[in-house]
Design an enzyme around this catalytic site. Structure first.
Site: not given
Ligand SMILES: NC(=O)c1ccc[n+]([C@@H]2O[C@H](COP(=O)([O-])OP(=O)(O)OC[C@H]3O[C@@H](n4cnc5c(N)ncnc54)[C@H](O)[C@@H]3O)[C@@H](O)[C@H]2O)c1
Length: 338
Positions: A126, A128, A150, A154, A295
């Site tokens: 991310s 972040t 968070y 990461k 923040g």
């Molecule tokens: N959406 C954003 O703005 C954004 C930005 C930067 C980084 N990210 C990162 O990208 C990744 C995906 O983000 P997203 O927006 O799709 O989030 P999301 O919550 O929609 O998707 C994450 C998925 O992982 C599953 N999950 C969580 N913990 C788990 C575990 N221990 N075992 C199995 N499944 C698990 C959840 O049920 C969900 O389906 C994350 O790692 C998030 O930190 C997201």
């Protein structure tokens, strides 16, 4: 022979769009998800869009024995690790949960991969991690100064990946630092479906548009930006999904670890997003100004030249398309996947 990619968190917002793109690009996929922040219905919709079926397993990535069973059933060429917890506000309140979850999920997955000799990984990081770094646009070499739990969770996983790649040169790792993914698949079948009150701007605007929220609170309108509201690098989730496929392709050719910013390389203010959404949806978005949140930064966006030069990837879709696709998803699914 088609390559099979394991997608952790494949039912989530970014994972689901990336699954569609992987299938369209000729990869086979296997999804693991514990559905803590998603629903199995998402995977039916991915199948519907793609016209392809694929195996999926309801498991927690931190459960090594369950993960080992999945690895035992399939022969993977690579892993896309999207599973994790991602609420910045919740992480501030409950740091142990975030370090425990995001670290343990990554470590368990890496241990299983190492044991199987599978060393090709794309990791969802991310923007972040840059936090209070003052150098804008952020470049991949910019100092990492995450100002949230968070972001630090990461960064720690990124450190682990660097150590792993230094200790064993046969690893192939791409760290993708996402900026602000928004929008939805143009079919309106999959999109972002947050649990409870949305934390992010676009899903909040969408819920105001369908009457689920009364008005949008804009946190801070006295920032040193053209209209005083915060500026972020919003990119279409379909562009982001394409970036993952390019990164996986790249890791098929190269070893080592490489980090990529995935953004558009330009910033839009909160007010610009509100206006673009009103234009795309034909709905008024009532808003009020609220105090800055601690923040939050005034403005940041990506330098995306490394992804352009190395992966030949650029975000192509406009802010108008991001809003139109987010609106199509929300208006077709006012209650999300429920
Ligand atoms: N959406 C954003 O703005 C954004 C930005 C930067 C980084 N990210 C990162 O990208 C990744 C995906 O983000 P997203 O927006 O799709 O989030 P999301 O919550 O929609 O998707 C994450 C998925 O992982 C599953 N999950 C969580 N913990 C788990 C575990 N221990 N075992 C199995 N499944 C698990 C959840 O049920 C969900 O389906 C994350 O790692 C998030 O930190 C997201």
């Amino acid at each position: 022979m088609k390559q099979t990619i394991l997608v952790t968190g494949g039912a989530g917002y970014i994972g689901s769009h990336t699954c569609v793109e992987l299938l369209a690009s000729g990869y086979d996929i296997v999804v693991v998800d514990n559905f803590s922040n998603s629903k199995p219905a998402v995977l039916d919709r991915v199948g519907q869009i793609s016209g392809q079926e694929f195996p999926w397993y309801e498991i927690d990535v931190r459960d090594r024995a369950a993960l080992a069973r999945v690895f035992g059933k399939h022969r993977f060429s690579g892993v896309l690790h999207c599973a994790g917890v991602k609420s910045i506000a919740e992480a501030q309140r409950d740091p142990l949960k975030y370090y425990q979850h995001n670290l343990e999920a990554s470590l368990t997955l890496l241990e299983e991969m190492a044991e199987r000799g599978l060393k090709r990984l794309v990791f969802s990081s991310s923007a972040t991690v840059y936090g209070e770094c003052t150098q804008i646009p952020y470049r991949e070499e910019s100092p990492l100064k995450p100002n949230t739990v968070y972001g630090r969770s990461k960064m720690v996983v990124e450190d682990v990946l660097h150590d792993l790649a230094s200790a064993d040169e046969s690893w192939r790792i791409a760290i993708l630092r996402y900026f602000n993914p928004v929008g939805a698949h143009p079919s309106g079948l999959i999109g972002e479906d947050p649990n409870g009150t949305p934390n992010n701007l676009m899903p909040y605007i969408c819920q105001v548009a369908v009457g689920k929220q009364a008005e949008l609170a804009i946190f801070g309108h006295d920032y040193p930006t053209p209209d005083g509201t915060g500026v972020r690098d919003y990119l279409h989730v379909a562009d982001l999904a394409e970036g993952h496929v390019r990164a996986l392709d790249y890791l098929g050719r190269e070893t080592g670890l490489v980090t990529f910013n995935l953004g558009t390389g330009r910033g839009y203010s909160v007010l610009e997003v509100v206006r673009a959404f009103e234009h795309a949806s034909g709905r008024a978005i009532p808003f009020r100004y609220a105090p800055r949140r601690s923040g939050d930064l005034a403005s940041y966006y990506a330098d995306t030249s490394r992804a352009a030069n190395t992966l030949d990837w650029r975000a192509k879709r406009s802010l108008g398309e991001m809003c139109a696709d987010a609106w199509r998803w929300q208006s077709k699914n006012p209650g999300g996947y429920a």
